[in-house]
Write an enzyme that holds these catalytic residues in place. Structure first.
Site, PDB file in Angstrom:
ATOM      1  N   ASN A 146      11.878  -4.731  35.963  1.00 30.50           N
ATOM      2  CA  ASN A 146      12.315  -5.633  34.895  1.00 30.50           C
ATOM      3  C   ASN A 146      13.649  -5.183  34.282  1.00 30.50           C
ATOM      4  OD1 ASN A 146      12.126  -7.608  32.498  1.00 30.50           O
ATOM      5  ND2 ASN A 146      10.459  -8.173  33.851  1.00 30.50           N
ATOM      6  N   ARG A 147      13.897  -5.609  33.021  1.00 29.54           N
ATOM      7  CA  ARG A 147      15.275  -5.544  32.514  1.00 29.54           C
ATOM      8  C   ARG A 147      15.581  -4.347  31.626  1.00 29.54           C
ATOM      9  NH1 ARG A 147      13.912 -10.917  32.879  1.00 29.54           N
ATOM     10  NH2 ARG A 147      15.290 -12.064  34.274  1.00 29.54           N
ATOM     11  N   HIS A 202      15.389  -5.201  37.809  1.00 25.84           N
ATOM     12  CA  HIS A 202      14.703  -4.714  39.011  1.00 25.84           C
ATOM     13  C   HIS A 202      15.530  -3.727  39.845  1.00 25.84           C
ATOM     14  CE1 HIS A 202      11.487  -7.322  38.002  1.00 25.84           C
ATOM     15  NE2 HIS A 202      11.894  -8.425  38.596  1.00 25.84           N
ATOM     16  N   HIS A 206       6.148  -6.611  43.270  1.00 24.10           N
ATOM     17  CA  HIS A 206       6.482  -7.953  42.798  1.00 24.10           C
ATOM     18  C   HIS A 206       5.833  -9.048  43.654  1.00 24.10           C
ATOM     19  CE1 HIS A 206       8.909 -11.088  40.928  1.00 24.10           C
ATOM     20  NE2 HIS A 206       9.531 -10.200  40.176  1.00 24.10           N
ATOM     21  N   TYR A 215       3.900 -12.247  44.722  1.00 24.90           N
ATOM     22  CA  TYR A 215       3.544 -13.535  44.114  1.00 24.90           C
ATOM     23  C   TYR A 215       2.208 -13.950  44.728  1.00 24.90           C
ATOM     24  CZ  TYR A 215       8.438 -14.419  42.633  1.00 24.90           C
ATOM     25  OH  TYR A 215       9.686 -14.375  42.056  1.00 24.90           O
ATOM     26  N   ASP A 220       6.789 -15.385  31.185  1.00 25.19           N
ATOM     27  CA  ASP A 220       7.617 -14.341  31.799  1.00 25.19           C
ATOM     28  C   ASP A 220       7.651 -13.209  30.778  1.00 25.19           C
ATOM     29  OD1 ASP A 220       9.347 -12.828  33.259  1.00 25.19           O
ATOM     30  OD2 ASP A 220      10.932 -14.349  33.414  1.00 25.19           O
ATOM     31  N   GLN A 277       3.742  -7.438  33.460  1.00 24.18           N
ATOM     32  CA  GLN A 277       4.561  -8.643  33.351  1.00 24.18           C
ATOM     33  C   GLN A 277       3.802  -9.787  34.002  1.00 24.18           C
ATOM     34  OE1 GLN A 277       7.558  -8.356  31.854  1.00 24.18           O
ATOM     35  NE2 GLN A 277       8.393 -10.401  32.147  1.00 24.18           N
ATOM     36  N   GLU A 306       2.889  -7.894  37.429  1.00 22.06           N
ATOM     37  CA  GLU A 306       3.659  -6.681  37.718  1.00 22.06           C
ATOM     38  C   GLU A 306       3.292  -5.613  36.708  1.00 22.06           C
ATOM     39  OE1 GLU A 306       7.892  -8.160  37.808  1.00 22.06           O
ATOM     40  OE2 GLU A 306       6.783 -10.032  37.688  1.00 22.06           O
TER      41      GLU A 306
HETATM   42  C1  BGC Z   1      11.112 -11.266  35.804  1.00 17.83           C
HETATM   43  C2  BGC Z   1      11.747 -12.635  35.830  1.00 17.83           C
HETATM   44  C3  BGC Z   1      12.620 -12.702  37.043  1.00 17.83           C
HETATM   45  C4  BGC Z   1      11.794 -12.471  38.262  1.00 17.83           C
HETATM   46  C5  BGC Z   1      12.645 -12.429  39.495  1.00 17.83           C
HETATM   47  C6  BGC Z   1      10.293 -11.119  37.032  1.00 17.83           C
HETATM   48  O1  BGC Z   1       9.732  -9.839  37.059  1.00 17.83           O
HETATM   49  O2  BGC Z   1      10.353 -11.050  34.662  1.00 17.83           O
HETATM   50  O3  BGC Z   1      12.480 -12.889  34.654  1.00 17.83           O
HETATM   51  O4  BGC Z   1      13.273 -13.935  37.140  1.00 17.83           O
HETATM   52  O5  BGC Z   1      11.127 -11.242  38.166  1.00 17.83           O
HETATM   53  O6  BGC Z   1      12.046 -13.003  40.546  1.00 17.83           O
END
Ligand code: BGC
Length: 381
Positions: free
Chosen positions: A111-112, A137, A211, A213, A281, A318, A346
């Site tokens: 994340n950020r 990431h 990550h 899905y 998110d 997340q 996540e």
């Molecule tokens: C983030 C999203 C981001 C995505 C990327 C997630 O872990 O929280 O904001 O766009 O990852 O695919």
């Protein structure tokens, strides 16, 4: 399961001669690992795909590029195997498209980090800014884009793959040589267990995750999946997707998943946080007494009966509902992924922790061991 169903299931899963013969004779399936070439990257050479199979017909494929979980096939309540993760059929899909981190190992920091800046030990560090003015990431060439060294594992609990990568000092702007081992195990209880380990040569920050899905129905969107998240609080975000620092109670908000609730039930509400996130998110502050492996979330898909439970040692998770998917990606089998075609859970330390002294620390010092575990457990109801 009768013999015929079992054989069909095996044929669908495409397993080799040995296990098929075993199934026809009624003997239990054997757990095994299959290795196959999966193309090559221009820079780093050949990439391999390892398929882990257990005695119940579950199959999980992981490639050495990005440690990416390419495929997860699990039975529905009728015993029919189906693909429950998003991705591409070939390495090229991942290389050519701007993949939204499908199935990737994420590092060095999940994340950020606000504006790609943090200070540590009196020094200021600058990281790549690659998402809404912040670092996301691990940067431009995070752990999702490197080729990992792989070794097959066999343990009494199941079969697995041990991935290793040594990230050089200064890579993507992070201090310290970071030696990382990620062990994926497919257990005999239909769990994908991920053990993350890291050590560093200099004081640094680390926050690793996966990550993947998920779409337990195997098609369409995920709005009818019902989810419970074991969290009384979440970390609200600014318009730039950065936690404000507050730990806000979920009670009385659309973030309250303490009781199972359809993902789509409130996602369209005119709620400030849902508007900012373009859906869910958000990082949830998991309820926990200590750092032992404990339940973070449980998801049920009513049509297929598939159930996913997530257990982790991490303090946060997340919950991302694939809000940025927009129908332009053609994934597995040519399937177009609409918005919310998948959700991610996540497990992690909180986003922007290096700039938030009140969040649990993500600092790793030489001599210390970073060790976390997350389990994705599949079953049916
Ligand atoms: C983030 C999203 C981001 C995505 C990327 C997630 O872990 O929280 O904001 O766009 O990852 O695919």
């Amino acid at each position: 399961m009768n013999k015929l169903n079992r054989s069909l299931l095996l044929l669908m899963a495409g397993v080799g001669i040995g296990p098929v013969a075993a199934a026809v004779s009624g003997a239990p399936l054997q757990a095994h690992v299959r290795k196959q070439p999966f193309g090559a990257t221009a820079e780093k050479g050949p990439v391999e795909l390892y398929t882990l199979a257990n005695g119940n017909g579950v199959e999980i494929s992981i490639m050495t590029y990005g440690g990416i979980v390419v495929s997860i096939k699990v039975p529905d309540r009728q015993g029919k195997l189906g693909e429950v993760t998003l991705g591409y059929d070939s390495l090229d899909g991942y290389l050519k498209n701007n993949s939204p981190y499908f199935g990737t190992l994420v590092g060095r920091y999940a994340n950020r980090i606000a504006q790609g800046k943090f200070s540590l030990g009196g020094r200021d560090y600058r990281l790549a800014v690659n998402s809404f003015g912040s670092h996301l990431h691990g940067g431009n060439r995070g752990f999702d884009k490197v080729v990992w060294q792989a070794k097959e594992m066999r343990t009494p609990k199941g079969v697995g793959l041990k991935l290793q990568y040594v990230s050089p000092d200064g890579e993507e702007g992070y201090p310290g040589t970071l030696s990382v081992t990620v062990a994926y195990t497919l257990t005999n209880d239909n769990e994908l267990k991920i053990d993350y380990l890291a050590t560093t040569s200099k004081e640094t920050i680390v926050n690793l995750t996966n990550h993947a899905y998920f779409n337990l129905a195997g098609s369409g969107d995920i709005l009818k999946h019902e989810i419970m998240i074991n969290a009384d609080r979440f970390t609200p975000i600014s318009e730039a997707f950065i936690p404000t620092g507050e730990l806000r109670p979920v009670k009385g908000t659309p973030m309250d998943f303490s009781k199972p609730m359809a993902i789509g039930a409130r996602i369209g509400q005119k709620d400030e946080q849902l508007i900012r996130g373009n859906g869910y998110d958000h990082n949830f502050v998991l309820n926990r007494k200590d750092n032992s492996l404990s339940l973070a979330a449980r998801v049920e898909e009513p049509t297929s009966g598939r159930v996913l439970e997530v257990l982790t040692t991490e303090p946060g998770m997340q919950f991302y509902t694939g809000n940025f998917l927009d129908g332009t990606i053609k994934g597995k089998g040519g399937r177009v992924y609409p918005q919310r075609a998948g959700f991610c859970l996540e497990t992690q330390h909180f986003p922007d922790s290096p700039n938030k002294p009140n969040f649990p620390s993500t600092v790793l010092k030489p001599g210390q061991k970073y060790a976390t575990t997350t389990v994705y457990k599949f079953s049916t109801k």
